[in-house]
Scaffold this motif. Sequence first.
Motif, mmCIF file in Angstrom:
data_model
loop_
_atom_site.group_PDB
_atom_site.id
_atom_site.type_symbol
_atom_site.label_atom_id
_atom_site.label_comp_id
_atom_site.label_asym_id
_atom_site.label_seq_id
_atom_site.Cartn_x
_atom_site.Cartn_y
_atom_site.Cartn_z
ATOM 1 N N ASN A 199 0.798 -1.219 0.000
ATOM 2 C CA ASN A 199 0.000 0.000 0.000
ATOM 3 C C ASN A 199 0.834 1.274 0.000
ATOM 4 O O ASN A 199 0.292 2.362 0.050
ATOM 5 C CB ASN A 199 -0.946 0.025 1.202
ATOM 6 C CG ASN A 199 -2.026 -1.024 1.074
ATOM 7 O OD1 ASN A 199 -2.380 -1.398 -0.031
ATOM 8 N ND2 ASN A 199 -2.544 -1.479 2.190
ATOM 9 N N LYS A 235 2.970 2.236 -2.377
ATOM 10 C CA LYS A 235 3.291 2.712 -3.716
ATOM 11 C C LYS A 235 2.312 3.787 -4.153
ATOM 12 O O LYS A 235 1.122 3.719 -3.866
ATOM 13 C CB LYS A 235 3.236 1.569 -4.731
ATOM 14 C CG LYS A 235 4.419 0.670 -4.718
ATOM 15 C CD LYS A 235 4.338 -0.291 -5.879
ATOM 16 C CE LYS A 235 5.605 -1.097 -6.006
ATOM 17 N NZ LYS A 235 5.536 -2.018 -7.130
ATOM 18 N N HIS A 236 2.833 4.763 -4.865
ATOM 19 C CA HIS A 236 1.990 5.779 -5.494
ATOM 20 C C HIS A 236 1.346 5.137 -6.716
ATOM 21 O O HIS A 236 1.916 4.241 -7.339
ATOM 22 C CB HIS A 236 2.850 6.980 -5.891
ATOM 23 C CG HIS A 236 2.056 8.152 -6.329
ATOM 24 N ND1 HIS A 236 1.696 8.346 -7.634
ATOM 25 C CD2 HIS A 236 1.538 9.195 -5.630
ATOM 26 C CE1 HIS A 236 1.001 9.461 -7.739
ATOM 27 N NE2 HIS A 236 0.899 9.996 -6.536
ATOM 28 N N HIS A 237 0.144 5.595 -7.093
ATOM 29 C CA HIS A 237 -0.558 4.953 -8.208
ATOM 30 C C HIS A 237 0.205 5.074 -9.530
ATOM 31 O O HIS A 237 -0.008 4.296 -10.443
ATOM 32 C CB HIS A 237 -1.966 5.535 -8.363
ATOM 33 C CG HIS A 237 -1.990 6.949 -8.843
ATOM 34 N ND1 HIS A 237 -1.814 8.019 -7.998
ATOM 35 C CD2 HIS A 237 -2.147 7.464 -10.087
ATOM 36 C CE1 HIS A 237 -1.867 9.133 -8.703
ATOM 37 N NE2 HIS A 237 -2.078 8.835 -9.972
ATOM 38 N N GLU A 238 1.119 6.043 -9.645
ATOM 39 C CA GLU A 238 1.898 6.190 -10.870
ATOM 40 C C GLU A 238 3.098 5.236 -10.917
ATOM 41 O O GLU A 238 3.788 5.187 -11.913
ATOM 42 C CB GLU A 238 2.371 7.631 -11.033
ATOM 43 C CG GLU A 238 1.236 8.598 -11.316
ATOM 44 C CD GLU A 238 1.697 10.034 -11.437
ATOM 45 O OE1 GLU A 238 2.862 10.322 -11.096
ATOM 46 O OE2 GLU A 238 0.884 10.855 -11.873
ATOM 47 N N THR A 263 2.842 2.002 -10.635
ATOM 48 C CA THR A 263 2.426 0.687 -11.089
ATOM 49 C C THR A 263 2.983 0.438 -12.489
ATOM 50 O O THR A 263 3.298 1.375 -13.226
ATOM 51 C CB THR A 263 0.892 0.566 -11.122
ATOM 52 O OG1 THR A 263 0.376 1.530 -12.035
ATOM 53 C CG2 THR A 263 0.299 0.772 -9.744
ATOM 54 N N ALA A 270 0.886 2.050 -15.379
ATOM 55 C CA ALA A 270 1.048 3.499 -15.493
ATOM 56 C C ALA A 270 2.389 3.845 -16.129
ATOM 57 O O ALA A 270 2.481 4.772 -16.940
ATOM 58 C CB ALA A 270 0.933 4.153 -14.117
#
Length: 142
Positions: free
Chosen positions: A30, A32-35, A37, A40
Amino acid sequence: MVAGPELARIIEEFEVNCLDGGTGKASTTNLKHHEHTASAQVKFSKEVGALIQLFEEMGNPFMEESEDLLVLDSRDIADPAIVQSVRSIEKTGQDQYDKYMTERVIERTTSVFDPISKNQMPLFSRPPSRVPSKKKANHLIT
């Protein structure tokens, strides 16, 4: 305390979702930043590659000697109304700010709660509407 049970529920939900079962150890999944991934990163890489390819095919738009305003991805020349609004947008905004401050803060002739009118400037995403010719207008009426 009335909010006690609700706060306890929120804290428990946080611990379950963000910490490993409430043990106090941070979950690595949890953080990690969504960018960050993989999908992305692949999408970003494709978009950068497409931009580089565009520059290579059409040339650098920032090196243009023309006074025309170009749409970056299609190299179309922008409508003169759009060019005028882009060139005057900063002055228009400054004038509106000065008017707002004078009327509402300094002179207090207008209420702060009065609505501010929306600008209807033609922009790239909202080009100016074309007036139909008389021939087309007569055709639409009949």
